[in-house]
Scaffold this active site. Sequence first.
Site, PDB file in Angstrom:
ATOM      1  N   GLU A  26      56.803  54.317  42.171  1.00 54.28           N
ATOM      2  CA  GLU A  26      56.792  53.879  40.778  1.00 54.28           C
ATOM      3  C   GLU A  26      56.004  54.890  39.952  1.00 54.28           C
ATOM      4  O   GLU A  26      55.059  55.514  40.442  1.00 54.28           O
ATOM      5  CB  GLU A  26      56.129  52.489  40.682  1.00 54.28           C
ATOM      6  CG  GLU A  26      55.987  52.004  39.234  1.00 54.28           C
ATOM      7  CD  GLU A  26      55.675  50.520  39.095  1.00 54.28           C
ATOM      8  OE1 GLU A  26      55.462  49.852  40.109  1.00 54.28           O
ATOM      9  OE2 GLU A  26      55.664  50.042  37.944  1.00 54.28           O
ATOM     10  N   ASN A  71      57.015  47.302  37.309  1.00 55.99           N
ATOM     11  CA  ASN A  71      56.799  46.886  35.927  1.00 55.99           C
ATOM     12  C   ASN A  71      57.106  48.011  34.941  1.00 55.99           C
ATOM     13  O   ASN A  71      57.516  47.772  33.812  1.00 55.99           O
ATOM     14  CB  ASN A  71      55.350  46.413  35.744  1.00 55.99           C
ATOM     15  CG  ASN A  71      55.041  45.167  36.553  1.00 55.99           C
ATOM     16  OD1 ASN A  71      55.940  44.442  36.977  1.00 55.99           O
ATOM     17  ND2 ASN A  71      53.767  44.908  36.778  1.00 55.99           N
ATOM     18  N   ASN A 171      63.378  44.278  37.067  1.00 53.93           N
ATOM     19  CA  ASN A 171      62.254  44.065  37.976  1.00 53.93           C
ATOM     20  C   ASN A 171      61.460  42.829  37.569  1.00 53.93           C
ATOM     21  O   ASN A 171      61.093  42.694  36.393  1.00 53.93           O
ATOM     22  CB  ASN A 171      61.319  45.286  37.920  1.00 53.93           C
ATOM     23  CG  ASN A 171      60.065  45.086  38.752  1.00 53.93           C
ATOM     24  OD1 ASN A 171      60.125  45.094  39.983  1.00 53.93           O
ATOM     25  ND2 ASN A 171      58.923  44.898  38.093  1.00 53.93           N
ATOM     26  N   GLU A 172      61.212  41.955  38.514  1.00 57.86           N
ATOM     27  CA  GLU A 172      60.337  40.777  38.320  1.00 57.86           C
ATOM     28  C   GLU A 172      60.538  40.132  36.945  1.00 57.86           C
ATOM     29  O   GLU A 172      59.579  39.898  36.203  1.00 57.86           O
ATOM     30  CB  GLU A 172      58.868  41.157  38.533  1.00 57.86           C
ATOM     31  CG  GLU A 172      58.590  41.569  39.959  1.00 57.86           C
ATOM     32  CD  GLU A 172      57.110  41.738  40.307  1.00 57.86           C
ATOM     33  OE1 GLU A 172      56.271  41.747  39.405  1.00 57.86           O
ATOM     34  OE2 GLU A 172      56.808  41.857  41.506  1.00 57.86           O
ATOM     35  N   TYR A 243      52.815  40.034  47.948  1.00 55.95           N
ATOM     36  CA  TYR A 243      51.612  40.786  48.299  1.00 55.95           C
ATOM     37  C   TYR A 243      50.599  39.808  48.873  1.00 55.95           C
ATOM     38  O   TYR A 243      50.471  38.685  48.366  1.00 55.95           O
ATOM     39  CB  TYR A 243      51.025  41.472  47.064  1.00 55.95           C
ATOM     40  CG  TYR A 243      51.917  42.561  46.505  1.00 55.95           C
ATOM     41  CD1 TYR A 243      51.965  43.826  47.099  1.00 55.95           C
ATOM     42  CD2 TYR A 243      52.720  42.326  45.392  1.00 55.95           C
ATOM     43  CE1 TYR A 243      52.776  44.828  46.580  1.00 55.95           C
ATOM     44  CE2 TYR A 243      53.537  43.321  44.872  1.00 55.95           C
ATOM     45  CZ  TYR A 243      53.565  44.573  45.472  1.00 55.95           C
ATOM     46  OH  TYR A 243      54.375  45.555  44.961  1.00 55.95           O
ATOM     47  N   GLU A 291      59.610  44.641  47.388  1.00 53.72           N
ATOM     48  CA  GLU A 291      58.172  44.955  47.255  1.00 53.72           C
ATOM     49  C   GLU A 291      57.420  44.058  48.216  1.00 53.72           C
ATOM     50  O   GLU A 291      57.519  42.825  48.115  1.00 53.72           O
ATOM     51  CB  GLU A 291      57.662  44.723  45.829  1.00 53.72           C
ATOM     52  CG  GLU A 291      58.031  45.807  44.854  1.00 53.72           C
ATOM     53  CD  GLU A 291      57.387  45.621  43.476  1.00 53.72           C
ATOM     54  OE1 GLU A 291      56.217  45.197  43.425  1.00 53.72           O
ATOM     55  OE2 GLU A 291      58.069  45.893  42.485  1.00 53.72           O
ATOM     56  N   GLN A 355      53.270  50.672  47.734  1.00 51.35           N
ATOM     57  CA  GLN A 355      54.173  51.755  47.360  1.00 51.35           C
ATOM     58  C   GLN A 355      54.045  52.870  48.405  1.00 51.35           C
ATOM     59  O   GLN A 355      53.415  52.644  49.427  1.00 51.35           O
ATOM     60  CB  GLN A 355      53.832  52.227  45.953  1.00 51.35           C
ATOM     61  CG  GLN A 355      53.978  51.078  44.930  1.00 51.35           C
ATOM     62  CD  GLN A 355      53.786  51.509  43.465  1.00 51.35           C
ATOM     63  OE1 GLN A 355      53.560  52.653  43.157  1.00 51.35           O
ATOM     64  NE2 GLN A 355      53.859  50.538  42.552  1.00 51.35           N
TER      65      GLN A 355
HETATM   66  O1  AHR Z   1      53.756  47.531  43.042  1.00 56.19           O
HETATM   67  C1  AHR Z   1      52.921  47.215  41.965  1.00 56.19           C
HETATM   68  C2  AHR Z   1      53.548  46.223  40.985  1.00 56.19           C
HETATM   69  O2  AHR Z   1      53.641  44.973  41.601  1.00 56.19           O
HETATM   70  C3  AHR Z   1      54.958  46.512  40.521  1.00 56.19           C
HETATM   71  O3  AHR Z   1      55.006  47.356  39.436  1.00 56.19           O
HETATM   72  C4  AHR Z   1      55.455  45.151  40.137  1.00 56.19           C
HETATM   73  O4  AHR Z   1      56.848  45.037  40.267  1.00 56.19           O
HETATM   74  C5  AHR Z   1      54.681  44.210  41.022  1.00 56.19           C
HETATM   75  O5  AHR Z   1      54.136  43.154  40.303  1.00 56.19           O
END
Ligand code: AHR
Length: 504
Positions: A26, A71, A171-172, A243, A291, A355
């Site tokens: 990213e 994002n 994305n999201e 995450y 992700e 990432q």
């Molecule tokens: O990977 C970091 C961020 O986490 C990304 O930009 C977003 O898609 C997610 O919230």
Amino acid sequence: SRAAITVDRDFTVGPVPRRLFGSFVEHMGRCVYSGIFEPGHPAADENGYRTDVLELVNELGVSVVRYPGGNFVSGYDWEDGIGPVESRPRRLDGAWHTVETNAFGLHEFACWATKANVEIMEAVNLGTRGVDAARRLVEYANHPGGTYLSDLRKKNGAADPFGIKLWCLGNEMDGPWQIGHKTAHEYGRLAQEAGKAMRLVDPSIELVASGSSNRGMPTFGAWEQTVLEHTYDVVDYVSLHAYYEETGGDTASFLASGVDMDLFIEGVIATADAVRAKGRHRKHINLSFDEWNVWYQSTREGDDQPTTIEARGGWHEHPRIIEDEYDVTDAVVVGTLLNSLLRHGDRVAIANQAQLVNVIAPIRAEANGPAWRQSVFWPFARMSELARGEILRLSTTADRVETAKYGDADVVDASATWDEASGRIAFFLANRGLDEAADVTVTLRGLTAGRVTRAEVLHAPDGADRFATNNEQNQHRVRLAPLTDVATEHETLRVALPPLSWAV
Ligand code: AHR
């Protein structure tokens, strides 16, 4: 503690999807700039790509890389990143409160991807933009020539189309933090029309609808249902993001994060299949876990690497943000997350660790300095190398560990593959027990144990504890060591796993 696992060569989940070993670049922090790209670095090649990082990417075994966000993509104009570098605009990136120079864009990424031998997974902006920008990007990237946009690509140096097959529709988009956040209904309609228009330009592309940002989102389930009701015919995959971090000293729950990932995956499969049944569709929608990782989002963020403009004292180019330093516990958790993905490899077709470099990443790189492997590098690298052929279904009976968040979990977490061509079985095992070794007995049905060709383990290094990490000064502290307590006999494999360890 103990665990008994049985596998049978005829009981398989399906072939290992190579796209499970994906990653993510990213425009965020130092992932692109001084991560993969740093003209002037002693190891930079003629294009400014860091060859030391490229070597580690190759060793990590990455198959596909998602780009350019995240994002970031929800406020990005792809046209800013093409054409002569000196004429590209400097822009404010609202997502990460950063000045984007646009010195790196689609052409630079495509060239890097060729050098890294990875497939591109391109995300389009459905936050501030829509149908038109998305279809134009597909034409620019994939149309052979003879039109304004494809000829512009040629003029900008790429005679051949980039041939990008895999595309993320935003994305999201369920997240209130997202630029251009939408309701499920608004997003579903937009994704349907953007996807349709993109396919009219290139019918061979594969499309990912944006799913929930995590299982705890208030709209989880309902979001997938509404979005897929709109997009079922046009998309191939729905995305998942997750995450994990240790909070409040609750190590047991953190080590059981894979249980949450299992529930998330199975929940999305159930929802996608319910939409399939209700809509009388034939095809299945598969999952793109695009992700996932450990990220100390709520506990560490904002101290030494602030993410707000005020705390950072203004706008800066590629500042240092969320450069988490991973320890032994994090590596064991990453091993279990990979196990969860592999066990569901019949439906999870794509997965991207987030990432790749510096930003919550297996690889770290300092500007004008070295690049090194974090602890979490190892389970990914070994699974990508050794998970081959068919995924085996496991029958596991194990002692249980109690967790506050997820109830009981198996003390030993596992996944396995069987590669008929090489005659090799690979087991990926994690011991979630903090203090006790785990004796694992594997019964192999329809297979002979033969011999152990290789066995490695990651645990706390001698004289260190589970908080040991690798860093610029000490780059090889956490790494794989030979696993010696492993033996085969007829149809049985016995392994003793040290406390808190990941082994292959
Ligand atoms: O990977 C970091 C961020 O986490 C990304 O930009 C977003 O898609 C997610 O919230």
